[in-house]
Design a protein around this motif. Sequence first.
Motif, PDB file in Angstrom:
ATOM      1  N   HIS A 267      -1.234  11.355   6.175  1.00  0.00           N
ATOM      2  CA  HIS A 267      -2.377  11.779   5.477  1.00  0.00           C
ATOM      3  C   HIS A 267      -3.988  10.746   6.247  1.00  0.00           C
ATOM      4  N   GLN A 268      -3.908  11.068   7.523  1.00  0.00           N
ATOM      5  CA  GLN A 268      -5.251  10.313   7.993  1.00  0.00           C
ATOM      6  C   GLN A 268      -6.360  11.671   7.535  1.00  0.00           C
ATOM      7  N   GLY A 269      -7.621  11.106   7.557  1.00  0.00           N
ATOM      8  CA  GLY A 269      -8.845  12.346   7.457  1.00  0.00           C
ATOM      9  C   GLY A 269      -8.773  12.316   5.583  1.00  0.00           C
ATOM     10  N   GLU A 270      -7.985  11.752   5.314  1.00  0.00           N
ATOM     11  CA  GLU A 270      -7.508  11.644   3.054  1.00  0.00           C
ATOM     12  C   GLU A 270      -8.698  10.212   2.429  1.00  0.00           C
ATOM     13  N   LYS A 271      -8.985  10.877   1.832  1.00  0.00           N
ATOM     14  CA  LYS A 271      -9.235   9.357   0.858  1.00  0.00           C
ATOM     15  C   LYS A 271      -7.726   9.036  -0.185  1.00  0.00           C
ATOM     16  N   ARG A 272      -7.638   8.264   0.409  1.00  0.00           N
ATOM     17  CA  ARG A 272      -6.560   7.220  -0.656  1.00  0.00           C
ATOM     18  C   ARG A 272      -6.501   6.082  -0.847  1.00  0.00           C
ATOM     19  N   LEU A 273      -5.757   6.235  -2.358  1.00  0.00           N
ATOM     20  CA  LEU A 273      -6.272   5.071  -3.357  1.00  0.00           C
ATOM     21  C   LEU A 273      -4.759   4.611  -3.832  1.00  0.00           C
ATOM     22  N   VAL A 274      -4.808   3.633  -2.668  1.00  0.00           N
ATOM     23  CA  VAL A 274      -3.098   2.751  -2.621  1.00  0.00           C
ATOM     24  C   VAL A 274      -3.065   1.764  -4.608  1.00  0.00           C
ATOM     25  N   PHE A 275      -2.214   1.885  -5.064  1.00  0.00           N
ATOM     26  CA  PHE A 275      -1.729   1.142  -5.977  1.00  0.00           C
ATOM     27  C   PHE A 275      -1.076  -0.344  -5.917  1.00  0.00           C
ATOM     28  N   VAL A 276      -0.983  -1.342  -6.015  1.00  0.00           N
ATOM     29  CA  VAL A 276      -0.223  -2.690  -6.109  1.00  0.00           C
ATOM     30  C   VAL A 276       0.048  -3.499  -7.289  1.00  0.00           C
ATOM     31  N   ASP A 277       0.818  -3.657  -7.665  1.00  0.00           N
ATOM     32  CA  ASP A 277       1.174  -4.629  -8.457  1.00  0.00           C
ATOM     33  C   ASP A 277       1.152  -5.921  -8.823  1.00  0.00           C
ATOM     34  N   SER A 278       0.166  -6.881  -7.786  1.00  0.00           N
ATOM     35  CA  SER A 278       0.077  -8.083  -7.739  1.00  0.00           C
ATOM     36  C   SER A 278      -1.277  -7.999  -7.177  1.00  0.00           C
ATOM     37  N   ARG A 279      -2.594  -9.484  -6.710  1.00  0.00           N
ATOM     38  CA  ARG A 279      -3.418  -9.726  -6.058  1.00  0.00           C
ATOM     39  C   ARG A 279      -3.092 -10.273  -5.126  1.00  0.00           C
ATOM     40  N   ARG A 280      -1.684 -10.911  -5.066  1.00  0.00           N
ATOM     41  CA  ARG A 280      -1.208 -11.449  -3.323  1.00  0.00           C
ATOM     42  C   ARG A 280      -1.199  -9.966  -3.051  1.00  0.00           C
ATOM     43  N   LEU A 281      -0.361  -9.000  -3.425  1.00  0.00           N
ATOM     44  CA  LEU A 281       0.099  -8.096  -2.046  1.00  0.00           C
ATOM     45  C   LEU A 281      -1.068  -6.898  -1.879  1.00  0.00           C
ATOM     46  N   ALA A 282      -2.029  -6.854  -3.271  1.00  0.00           N
ATOM     47  CA  ALA A 282      -3.013  -6.213  -2.183  1.00  0.00           C
ATOM     48  C   ALA A 282      -4.026  -6.467  -1.846  1.00  0.00           C
ATOM     49  N   GLU A 283      -4.151  -7.762  -1.066  1.00  0.00           N
ATOM     50  CA  GLU A 283      -4.703  -8.937  -0.190  1.00  0.00           C
ATOM     51  C   GLU A 283      -3.783  -8.803   0.598  1.00  0.00           C
ATOM     52  N   GLU A 284      -2.518  -8.323   0.306  1.00  0.00           N
ATOM     53  CA  GLU A 284      -1.258  -8.980   2.218  1.00  0.00           C
ATOM     54  C   GLU A 284      -1.589  -7.590   2.530  1.00  0.00           C
ATOM     55  N   LEU A 285      -1.386  -6.429   1.622  1.00  0.00           N
ATOM     56  CA  LEU A 285      -2.008  -4.740   2.339  1.00  0.00           C
ATOM     57  C   LEU A 285      -2.751  -4.886   3.006  1.00  0.00           C
ATOM     58  N   GLY A 286      -3.976  -5.450   1.952  1.00  0.00           N
ATOM     59  CA  GLY A 286      -5.166  -4.597   2.496  1.00  0.00           C
ATOM     60  C   GLY A 286      -5.745  -5.653   4.170  1.00  0.00           C
ATOM     61  N   GLU A 287      -4.885  -6.660   4.325  1.00  0.00           N
ATOM     62  CA  GLU A 287      -5.012  -7.216   5.480  1.00  0.00           C
ATOM     63  C   GLU A 287      -4.695  -6.866   6.927  1.00  0.00           C
ATOM     64  N   GLY A 288      -3.039  -5.946   6.336  1.00  0.00           N
ATOM     65  CA  GLY A 288      -2.679  -5.010   7.544  1.00  0.00           C
ATOM     66  C   GLY A 288      -3.038  -4.074   8.133  1.00  0.00           C
ATOM     67  N   LEU A 289      -3.409  -3.339   6.986  1.00  0.00           N
ATOM     68  CA  LEU A 289      -4.236  -2.139   7.047  1.00  0.00           C
ATOM     69  C   LEU A 289      -5.218  -1.937   7.922  1.00  0.00           C
ATOM     70  N   HIS A 290      -6.259  -3.201   7.619  1.00  0.00           N
ATOM     71  CA  HIS A 290      -7.289  -4.038   8.876  1.00  0.00           C
ATOM     72  C   HIS A 290      -7.132  -4.021  10.109  1.00  0.00           C
ATOM     73  N   GLU A 291      -5.791  -4.398  10.232  1.00  0.00           N
ATOM     74  CA  GLU A 291      -5.347  -4.879  11.183  1.00  0.00           C
ATOM     75  C   GLU A 291      -5.322  -3.475  11.713  1.00  0.00           C
ATOM     76  N   SER A 292      -4.618  -2.522  11.244  1.00  0.00           N
ATOM     77  CA  SER A 292      -3.871  -1.766  12.088  1.00  0.00           C
ATOM     78  C   SER A 292      -5.333  -0.583  12.522  1.00  0.00           C
ATOM     79  N   GLY A 293      -6.665  -0.806  12.457  1.00  0.00           N
ATOM     80  CA  GLY A 293      -8.246   0.111  12.158  1.00  0.00           C
ATOM     81  C   GLY A 293      -8.065   1.011  11.175  1.00  0.00           C
ATOM     82  N   VAL A 294      -7.713   0.840   9.978  1.00  0.00           N
ATOM     83  CA  VAL A 294      -7.377   1.930   8.308  1.00  0.00           C
ATOM     84  C   VAL A 294      -9.555   0.950   7.995  1.00  0.00           C
ATOM     85  N   THR A 295      -9.904   1.867   7.843  1.00  0.00           N
ATOM     86  CA  THR A 295     -11.378   1.377   6.799  1.00  0.00           C
ATOM     87  C   THR A 295     -10.485   1.028   5.834  1.00  0.00           C
ATOM     88  N   VAL A 296     -10.928   0.439   4.861  1.00  0.00           N
ATOM     89  CA  VAL A 296      -9.868  -0.442   4.091  1.00  0.00           C
ATOM     90  C   VAL A 296     -10.945  -1.107   3.096  1.00  0.00           C
TER      91      VAL A 296
END
Length: 721
Positions: A267-296
């Motif tokens: 779904h590149q080119g789309e606006k995506r909202l990702v829900f997670v069940d913990s603050r820790r997972l939000a941070e880990e996922l956000g960091e991984g997406l940032h390192e993958s070049g995704v605007t997060v």
Amino acid sequence: MNGFDRLNPVVQHHIVNSLGWQGLRPLQEDAIVPIMDGEDAILLAPTAGGKTEAACFPLLSRMAGENWQGLSVLYLCPLKALLNNLQPRIESYTAWIGREALTWHGDVSSSARTRIKREQPDILLTTPESLESMLVSESVDAGQLFANLRSVVIDEVHAFAGDDRGWHLLAVLARIESLLGRPLQRVGMSATVGNPDELLNWLQSADSARIGRVIAPEVPGNAVAVVGSSLTVASAQPALVGGTLTDVTIDYVGSVENAVKVIAALHQGEKRLVFVDSRRLAEELGEGLHESGVTVFISHSSLSAAERRRSEEAFADARDCVIVATSTLELGIDVGDLDRVIQINAPRTVSSFLQRLGRTGRRAGTTRNCLFLALDNDNLLATLGMLNCWSQGWVEPVTPPISPRHIAAQQILALALQNHRVPLSNWKHQWGALPLFDSTADESFEYLLAQGFLQQDGGIAFMGPEAEKRFGHRHFMELLAVFTAAPQFTVMAGRNDIGFVETEVLTEAVEGPRVLLLGGRSWMVTHIDWNRRICYVETTTITGRAKWGSAGEGASFRISRGMRAALLGTLPAGVTLTRRATSAIEGLRTDRSTTVADQALVVTREENGDWRWWTWAGTRANRTLSAWLPSVVPPRQLTRGDSIRLYPDIGPREIGAALAEARSPGAPKPLPFVNPKALSGLKFSAALPEKLAVMTLAARLVDTDGAQATLGNKTSIRAHG
């Protein structure tokens, strides 16, 4: 005459010309007459169903037509962020008739509050906690501020009703009505409620003299298509049912790293909202997406309000980006047009899923959609269990917490703070018909007197030294905050407030520099001000760590039964499984084949010799059953949702006999053991006798209906091992 014709002509004009609407939605049309007639109401519609307008348009028409003056309407929300999000929209509507809407909460400046007290906006947006602070404040003349109040609108009412904050909300409203000597119209709004009539009764404080109704026009159902067998996510096809396109897909990814790869690739080119069940997972996922070049962007409760607002505003204006959020973005906060919702693992409830699904499909020709990414087998099974309930049209009933004795004690002290006195006789009349006080209320009142929370002089009681000692810090803020949060440190990068971390993160031993992960970025701790509870940081390239305490119950009885059904072969209708998800659930069924049986109770022998009863009843029901069956269940074990550990030196015959005894009508049904140390999680428990506090907490840990259903009538036991 239809509803629209009842609206004030100025409101009608702006609906057509300012908003450009061709007509009203069914909920908005149906709500006009009862609200303009002063009835209480519960307004039900899916997310983005126009509930705010359904409440505001008739109230503004009454305001103009009946010439309401001063503060006339309270608009209550569970979150400050939601208030901030709604205020510009509601303010634009009030301007149509030359009126004003302002906001009051903990982040509003003292000068803004002074203006509110002086000028009295027509609509005030606030939280119940801020509302109570106005009642008790020495600087607010509550009688004068609320003198012209007519109506109260409660947004996301289900979020209040299922929590102690709901009892607190109703108690504060009752005190305002007692102060004014007349009832206030109450309008609640929600998107997902399984028992709306009971919710209306709760909203009306079980007062049979009040007139009210549930307003819930029929909307297309959530059942769609049949189970798909597509090999890839991209081939999943949405189904059309009742005019609503819905596309729900489950994929099995196995790790956070793989989830990052899927989100970055799909779904590149789309606006995506990702829900997670913990603050820790939000941070880990956000960091991984940032390192993958995704605007997060990141949004969760431990980020500062300013940091969350920057993320949400940037996300709302951007395209081809992702925002990773906990439940902070579940309750109606507008983040612009979304293309897709992605759910990591499963939300705890069907209600949460419906809120999140409703974030999409708002534009004409678009699809309501949700892609589930399961990180492990347990979460895959939980997702299937929840979606089995959803596909059957089941939504959790909203059930107010039982025995709110601690909230009753808080209210007695708050009333003493408000009026500087509480009468020793007939003191309960301040709360009218509200069923806040049970048969133990007088015992609780006597305890407050005996322990010095209250002091008495003649026929009155007033605030005592023990209340000031425990709750008096910072103008009794502890007394006015109904929910408990762990001690936190503010994280500052220069002059920027980044957010909060809990004390444990700053005290546990680490090798090398202490590095935090917050807002999707890594921060090196440079100084900790222990007295002011401030942690100073600077950016670093060293990978940080995110850690917060976790809370919340496990799966409910119904969702646990949905998981059991998935193991027995039932998959949710209208849901597509990818090849990976299909393979994973087939493997799960093989691995856990000894834990389920269609027509028998299942027990298995574990390697350590213990028996395990596979109930698939949920955490609360299993805790209840453990208390009911002391002859076969070892005490004080970790409660799981799928099973209960039994003694090793028994067999199926003893287990069957114990279950049969528990089924008998006269069998004792004791509450589970509660360690007194656990009472710290029950706010204001210090203002209750320990016996009552323990009873209150124990009663909230059980599910008697689920336990009874689990016992059932089955007499055959299938034993393995």
